[in-house]
Design an enzyme around this catalytic site. Structure first.
Site, short mmCIF file in Angstrom:
data_model
loop_
_atom_site.label_atom_id
_atom_site.label_comp_id
_atom_site.label_asym_id
_atom_site.label_seq_id
_atom_site.Cartn_x
_atom_site.Cartn_y
_atom_site.Cartn_z
N ILE A 45 35.13 39.61 29.68
CA ILE A 45 34.14 40.04 29.72
C ILE A 45 33.08 39.99 31.22
O ILE A 45 32.28 40.57 32.00
CB ILE A 45 33.23 39.10 29.29
CG1 ILE A 45 33.16 37.54 28.90
CG2 ILE A 45 33.21 39.82 27.71
CD1 ILE A 45 31.87 36.10 28.50
N ASN A 58 40.80 31.05 40.27
CA ASN A 58 40.88 31.78 41.39
C ASN A 58 39.67 31.18 41.72
O ASN A 58 38.44 32.19 41.31
CB ASN A 58 40.65 33.64 40.48
CG ASN A 58 40.24 35.22 41.19
OD1 ASN A 58 40.72 34.83 42.13
ND2 ASN A 58 40.22 36.29 40.79
N THR A 74 35.86 34.22 41.78
CA THR A 74 35.68 34.61 40.38
C THR A 74 34.62 33.62 39.72
O THR A 74 33.72 33.77 39.27
CB THR A 74 36.22 35.32 39.30
OG1 THR A 74 37.64 33.86 39.04
CG2 THR A 74 37.17 36.47 40.17
N GLN A 100 31.02 33.60 39.36
CA GLN A 100 30.31 32.67 37.66
C GLN A 100 28.98 31.97 37.30
O GLN A 100 27.83 31.80 37.09
CB GLN A 100 30.79 32.00 36.61
CG GLN A 100 32.24 33.25 35.74
CD GLN A 100 31.38 34.24 34.97
OE1 GLN A 100 30.93 33.83 34.31
NE2 GLN A 100 31.25 35.84 35.20
N GLY A 145 36.71 25.92 32.18
CA GLY A 145 36.18 27.18 31.67
C GLY A 145 35.03 26.28 33.32
O GLY A 145 33.94 25.61 33.34
N VAL A 146 33.79 28.09 33.26
CA VAL A 146 33.32 27.65 34.53
C VAL A 146 32.13 29.32 34.11
O VAL A 146 30.97 28.70 34.86
CB VAL A 146 33.87 28.63 35.90
CG1 VAL A 146 34.14 29.78 35.78
CG2 VAL A 146 32.29 28.32 36.76
N GLU A 170 29.92 28.58 32.00
CA GLU A 170 27.87 28.24 31.64
C GLU A 170 27.72 27.70 32.41
O GLU A 170 26.01 27.01 32.74
CB GLU A 170 27.72 27.49 29.61
CG GLU A 170 29.42 28.00 29.19
CD GLU A 170 28.92 29.42 28.01
OE1 GLU A 170 29.97 30.18 27.59
OE2 GLU A 170 27.95 29.63 26.94
#
Ligand SMILES: Cc1cc2nc3c(=O)[nH]c(=O)nc-3n(C[C@H](O)[C@H](O)[C@H](O)COP(=O)(O)OP(=O)(O)OC[C@H]3O[C@@H](n4cnc5c(N)ncnc54)[C@H](O)[C@@H]3O)c2cc1C
Ligand code: SF4
Ligand code: FES
Ligand code: FES
Lengths: 337, 181, 744
Positions: C473, C634, C637, C641, C705-706, C708
């Protein structure tokens, strides 16, 4: 979006004779197409005037500046005559909309742009301006964006133009071409107050075309500033804006020009406040007094009361900066690009 | 990842159409378009050029930015028929001979996007801005001039960096100017 | 077991390195096909007709004028639609939807924008023109619930969404220092740049349905559609290659998708619907407004003794959505007495849904603002207060953290920001007309992981292929999958093709909850290893490139196999054995570690605001953040975020608010001009540091994860900075010009 017939006008006379009912001229299209898509404007005929020779900016012998109706907002803002003699107009133009929209928007189209009142833009809402006699959903609705000056019981919609506020503080004449020939109208009289007839927005007859706007001769040795206050830093209409020009003699104000945007139903020249400034010392006291005079008739509804103190702040700061002849970087950045 | 479904858009049957002659990405084109067809929809639906995006359809986001005679404009607020005789450039016309335009290359290297949906509009504004000597070259001027392109992913920092890098590399070639400008 | 094919994840070659997006060129040249711009033969265009009231009954629809418009093929509505079934709406069974009510199910109007008809025509222009000619007559009813913010109503308690430890009420009662504050946050719009879009096509005489949808979850949509249409899942395909972002409102299916598929079936031609922006905003999800009361108790030294967090959020009348604000609170600070509670109130709005850091971002605004209030009450530095209450293990579960470095985030960001130059006295820092305010807040987001499958092929033409039914997304999933394959095989990135976003691929997770990285990469790694095993088997087989060798003696190197002396490329190995390709399958799922450790990311934001009080202007000028997300697969990216989250946080703090008319609950700013989000000019100077502590307890790649975390805490840091500048505590978002004026 409804269907319509499209044609191109190849001469001013030709355009002005298109007196078919329900005809709309299209220049940049940024107001017209927006509102046709929303089903707010419903022309049967769209006449493209972009081929007309109305793209010149010329300095007249009497010192005035004649601007063709089709000069884009970008070109006008960067025109050397405007930058050097009417910086307040250049600043106002660059504070409006976005780069892309200014590249499309024309001088006459900007004068003719419609209010951003959300109820006007929603055909399901009641709106006297869109549909005479239907009522006004803004009056007791969400009226945060609405006018505190020049409103009536029928309508309190803001005239949203920045450019027009700059022009109001300069003074200008509109040249109109109709089936019966050419006429001139004082810019200050062109936009109508809503009164009982908010749907009559301006002094332009059916089929009449704006061909030019001629700015009054520039004020010599004036300092000026256009200050636009809004929620975000760019690409938003004004909540309150102020165009100010001051001519000083030492600390004493010799001449003053003041106009407001974002708070009034038409580009709002503050003549009383201007008169009160002349002869005064250019300081906070006189600026605040001018602001009080400019806003003495202001009337708020439920959500737009903040605009009165905000407009006051805009006036005082714009006058201060006009008097200083310099502008803090942070202010010019946001309101002048 | 190239999309194969991207096939065969059709010319719509409408009651009346008008002939439009214009230059699209350097190629002369003649089309039959409805008088009320908007440039953006003609590009996306009639010509199958989906690179130009629709984010609002009302001039409020910049995703649809194209060049008309070298100037950045919102294609959602322009009738297709108004482009008669004009030069229209879309994101599909930025790369030449399979080689990315320097602005595209810098967007790639600076990661100046996330979802990529606002990106064609950002790049069309960026290329116009770099050709426009009336716009200041400092970051603040660039940000103000680019503010008509909303990026909800918020990749603004990298976008400005990509633009400034493109400017600095005088690999940015003024002869790339298209249209009359 | 031989470990030679295991990459050395302490010193990875590709993972953790700056890698330009492999899908970048498609996005940058306009060749990436987002749903709204796809075309199939014979395709028609649909345009929904939205209700113009928010509460009442649709009495009649006059369709004659619309039907007579050129190009109109059919108009669907309550009286002209297929009978369908609802989806069970289960998260666990993968068929959750964003709105359980089916389109046109009844003639009641529950919210402004609810679809009353769908016009289908040959062209987009014709469909829109005809939709505007549909005349709907309503019986409007009074008493619409306009907003949580305009009522005292409490809502319904959600027992399962709350928690208690210790005796928080008693501890609060006896606390030496107390804060008791209530916070309100206006409803927000995702305003993802690409509106919801569906292209539905029935094949094989109406037996098979292919749906292109801009979705964050192709499998969820497939499963839900299978339930709704009574189709075997195998006869349904959902495809989503490029998504113009979602921020949560594209996780689950909305009614427009169902309406589009029905129209396509009933007409017998493919139909495409792209929601116009107004409908996307009224009917395609929002972050619900919230009301939160926080009570903090502490002793004089600043040790927290009680945290009580009570929240209410909105839901619609047609779907129950719970935006749990308190879910981070029990894990945030070391404190023995903590409780959270959650209520929901039904309002006449389009159904709310998850929006970036759902629930928690609202909760953290309240909690971190309350912490600032506590710091003021204690006359203590807010950074010190946070360090003092840092939880060394997860106080909610009692488990040790898999990896936590909040203290370093706080000190590192404070240093880079120049926090020590902060004069704590209110309004003490000035520059010309402006007052400068410094504020900070911590941020957090849980680190989840889901089961996942993947497939990797090694091909004789030298290319590699990786596939997983998850989506990209905009977070860069295509690229990190390629990185993982490159890491394991040693192949060049340019040789790796990645396919995502199709239900014909191995089952992959939702792109949401910041879980995709940790979920997908281990499955891809397993598939790559399986592919390597397959090619080793080929290589050592008769006539193979390493005929007779022990497969365990071979290792992947630079896109080939090596026995230590000789390297042979994958393509050569395959050619030698006359094969076109080998295939590896892999799956991965969280395991026992979930009951041994607590998994959560933490970080800190430091914000500078500049306020010009004489013109009531506040701008966020600088943000410095340090975030610990384990390893960034990465880094550019990942950083992007966080930067994007910060920009969105500026919007949440100062700008964003869905405006519902107080009289009738109509949404009046459903457009991109009146719902204001940050522009380029609003973006502050941003400096984001990603700490690099791989979290191998979470997964072998070490990444959490990153998506939120970057948004959480920002609005609070802004409010805290404004307090520092003005002495006025803003507890309601957004902090508008009106609010600033009222405080001066
Ligand atoms: C998202 C957005 C943001 C904006 N923000 C701002 C802002 O911040 N400040 C601001 O000032 N403006 C703003 N605008 C408005 C913009 O400036 C106007 O839309 C523009 O100036 C209109 O000019 P145009 O040439 O495009 O007009 P058109 O759309 O072509 O025409 C507008 C109207 O004028 C009539 N008309 C045009 N030319 C003539 C003529 N020569 N004689 C008689 N009638 C004529 C048309 O028939 C039509 O009714 C914004 C617009 C949008 C869409
Ligand atoms: S304020 Fe004027 S434009 Fe707005 S709804 Fe009322 S009458 Fe219409
Ligand atoms: S689609 Fe044209 S500006 Fe948004
Ligand atoms: S990259 Fe997603 S909106 Fe800009």
């Amino acid at each position: 979006m409804r269907t319509f017939a499209y044609s191109r006008a190849d001469s001013v006379d030709h355009a002005a004779h298109r007196t078919m009912p329900d005809t709309a001229f299209v220049a940049g299209g940024t107001t017209l197409l927006d509102l046709i898509k929303l089903d707010v404007l419903k022309p049967e005929n769209v006449v493209d005037i972009n081929a007309l020779p109305l793209k010149r900016v010329e300095r007249l012998n009497d010192g005035r500046l004649k601007i063709g109706a089709l000069v884009t907002n970008t070109d006008l803002a960067h025109h050397p005559e405007v930058k050097s003699h009417y910086p307040v107009l250049s600043e106002a133009l660059l504070a409006g909309a976005s780069t892309q929209l200014r590249n499309m928007a024309t001088t006459a189209g900007n004068v003719m742009q419609r209010t951003r009142c959300p109820y006007y833009r929603d055909p399901a809402a009641k709106c006297n301006r869109r549909e005479p006699g239907s009522g006004c959903d803004a009056m007791d609705g969400i009226n945060r964006m609405h006018a505190v000056l020049g409103g009536s019981d029928a309508c309190i919609a803001v005239h949203p133009s920045d450019m027009c506020v700059g022009i109001a503080a300069i003074g200008a004449t509109l040249t109109l071409q109709g089936p019966d020939g050419e006429r001139e109208v004082d810019f200050a009289d062109f936009h109508r107050l809503p009164g009982d007839t908010p749907h009559i927005e301006h002094d332009l007859a059916d089929g009449e075309l704006i061909t030019a706007i001629t700015l009054d001769a520039p004020l010599e040795n004036a300092g000026s500033h256009y200050l636009k206050l809004r929620d975000r830093a760019s690409y938003e209409f004004a909540l309150a804006s102020c165009a100010a020009q001051l001519v000083l003699d030492g600390d004493t104000i010799r001449e003053a020009r003041l106009a407001l945007g974002g708070v009034a139903t038409k580009p709002w020249r503050c003549s009383d406040a201007e008169a009160a400034l002349v002869g005064q010392t250019a300081d906070k006291t006189s600026f605040e007094r001018a602001a009080d005079i400019a806003l003495k008739d202001a009337q708020a509804r439920e959500h737009n009361g903040y605009k009165i103190p905000l407009a006051r702040q805009a006036i005082v700061r714009a006058l201060r900066n006009a008097a200083r002849g310099d502008k803090p970087a942070s202010e010019t950045q946001e309101s002048q690009a | 990842m190239d999309d194969s479904v991207h096939s065969r858009p059709r010319v719509p049957e409408t009651l009346g159409t008008q002939t439009l002659n214009f230059t699209l990405n350097g190629e002369p084109r003649t089309l039959e378009v409805a008088p009320n067809a908007v440039l953006l929809d003609v590009l996306r639906e009639q010509l199958g050029l989906g690179g130009t995006k629709k984010g609002c359809d009302h001039g409020q986001c910049g995703a649809c930015t194209v060049h008309v005679d070298g100037q950045a404009m919102n294609s959602c607020l322009r009738l297709a028929v108004m482009c008669e005789g004009q030069q229209v450039t879309t994101v599909e016309g930025l790369a030449r001979d399979g080689e990315l335009h320097p602005v595209q290359q810098n967007f790639l290297e600076c990661d100046a996007y996330q979802c990529g949906y606002c990106t064609p509009g950002q790049m069309m504004s960026a290329t116009a801005l770099l050709n426009d000597e009336r716009i200041g070259t400092d970051d603040a001027s660039v940000k103000e001039a680019m503010s008509g392109n909303i990026c909800r992913c918020g990749a603004y920092k990298n976008i400005v960096e990509a633009i400034q890098r493109s400017r600095a590399q005088l690999g940015y070639d003024a002869t790339r100017k298209e249209g009359a400008a | 077991m031989n470990d030679m094919t295991r990459p050395d994840f302490d010193k990875p070659r590709v993972v953790g390195q700056r890698t330009p997006r492999i899908d970048g060129e498609f996005k940058l040249t306009g060749r990436a096909g987002y749903t709204g711009e796809l075309h199939v033969d014979g395709m028609l265009y649909g345009y929904p007709v939205p209700a113009t009231i928010a509460n009442g009954v649709l009495e009649s629809l006059d369709l004659d004028a619309a039907r007579a418009m050129p190009g109109v093929v059919d108009i669907f509505h309550h009286g002209h639609f297929e009978a369908l079934h609802r989806s069970p709406n289960s998260m666990a069974h993968g068929d959750m939807v964003n709105e359980v009510r089916l389109p046109f199910e009844d003639e009641r109007i529950y919210y402004h924008g609810q679809y009353v008809a769908l016009v289908v025509a040959e062209t987009f222009e014709q469909a829109r023109a005809a939709a505007q000619r549909v005349v709907a007559r309503y019986r409007e009813e009074r008493g619409a619930v306009v907003s949580l913010l305009q009522t005292e109503a409490e809502g319904t308690l959600q027992e399962s969404a709350g928690s208690t430890r210790g005796d928080p009420e008693a501890a609060f009662g006896g606390a030496e220092v107390k804060v008791d504050s209530t916070y309100h946050i206006a409803a927000e719009s995702h305003l993802q740049m690409e509106m919801h879009a569906t292209l539905a096509e029935w094949r094989d005489a109406g037996k098979r349905l292919v749906v292109h949808e801009s979705t964050q979850g192709v499998f969820f949509q497939r499963n839900a559609m299978a339930r709704v249409f009574g189709l075997a899942q195998e006869n349904l395909e959902v495809i989503s290659h490029y998504i113009g972002s979602g921020f949560g409102n594209k996780l689950f299916m909305w009614p427009h998708s169902v309406a589009t598929a029905v129209a396509a079936r009933m007409i017998g031609r493919p139909v495409k619907v792209v929601l116009p922006r107004q409908q996307d905003m009224t009917s395609g999800g929002n972050r619900p407004a919230s009301r939160q009361r926080i009570r903090l108790g502490a002793d004089r030294s600043g040790k927290l003794t009680s945290v009580i967090h009570d929240s209410t959020t909105e839901t619609s009348l047609v779907h129950q959505y719970v935006d749990t604000c308190g879910s981070a609170t029990p894990s945030f600070y070391a404190c023995d007495n903590v409780s959270t509670s959650q209520r929901v109130l039904e309002v006449n709005h389009g159904t709310p849904c998850p929006m970036r850091a759902p629930g928690e971002v609202s909760g953290i605004f309240a909690l971190e603002t309350a912490m600032d209030e506590l710091a003021v009450a204690l006359e203590m530095d807010p950074v010190e207060l946070r360090l003092k209450n840092n939880a060394e293990q997860d106080p909610a579960s009692g488990l040790p953290w898999s990896s936590k470095h909040l203290d370093e985030c706080l000190t590192s960001a404070a240093k880079r920001f120049g926090w020590e130059q902060r004069n704590p006295a209110i309004g003490s820092m000035r520059d010309g007309d402006e007052i400068i305010g410094y504020g900070m807040a911590s941020c957090t987001w849980s680190a989840g992981r889901q089961p996942c499958e993947a497939r990797v092929e090694l091909r004789a033409d030298g290319s590699l292929f990786a596939a997983c039914g998850t989506q990209d997304i905009g977070t860069g999933t295509y690229t990190i999958v390629a990185q993982a394959v490159a890491e394991l095989t040693g192949a060049e990135l340019s040789r790796i093709e990645v396919k995502l976003g199709e239900t014909s691929l191995p089952a992959g997770p939702l792109s949401g909850g910041s879980m995709a990285t940790a979920t997908v990469l281990p499955a891809v790694a397993a598939a790559a290893r399986d592919a390597l095993d397959a090619i080793k088997e080929v290589a050592v087989g008769s006539g193979g490139a390493f005929e007779g060798s022990d497969p365990d003696s071979l290792a992947a190197q630079a896109g080939g196999l090596t026995d230590g002396e000789r390297r042979v490329s994958f393509e050569e190995i395959l050619e030698t054995s006359k094969l076109s390709s080998v295939n590896g399958q892999g799956s991965a799922a969280p395991g026992d570690e979930r009951s041994e450790y607590a998994f959560r990311s933490f970080g800190a934001h430091f914000v500078e605001v500049r306020i010009d009080p004489e013109i009531s202007r506040v701008r966020v000028t600088r943000v410095v953040s340090s975030i610990d997300i384990g390893r960034a697969i990465n880094p550019p990216t990942a950083r992007n975020q966080v930067e994007g989250g910060i920009v969105m946080g500026v919007g949440m703090g100062l700008l964003e608010k869905l405006d519902y008319d107080p009289r009738d609950a109509r949404l009046i700013n459903a457009n991109v001009a009146d719902y204001i989000v940050p522009t380029h000019a609003d973006a502050p100077e941003i400096d984001v540091e990603l700490l690099d502590y791989p979290d191998f307890k979470h997964n072998e790649f070490g990444g959490r994860g990153v998506g939120e975390i970057g948004l959480t805490g920002v609005a609070s840091a802004i409010a805290n900075a404004i307090y520092h500048a003005t002495g006025k505590r803003h507890r309601d978002l957004p902090i508008t010009i009106e609010a600033l004026l009222a405080s001066s």
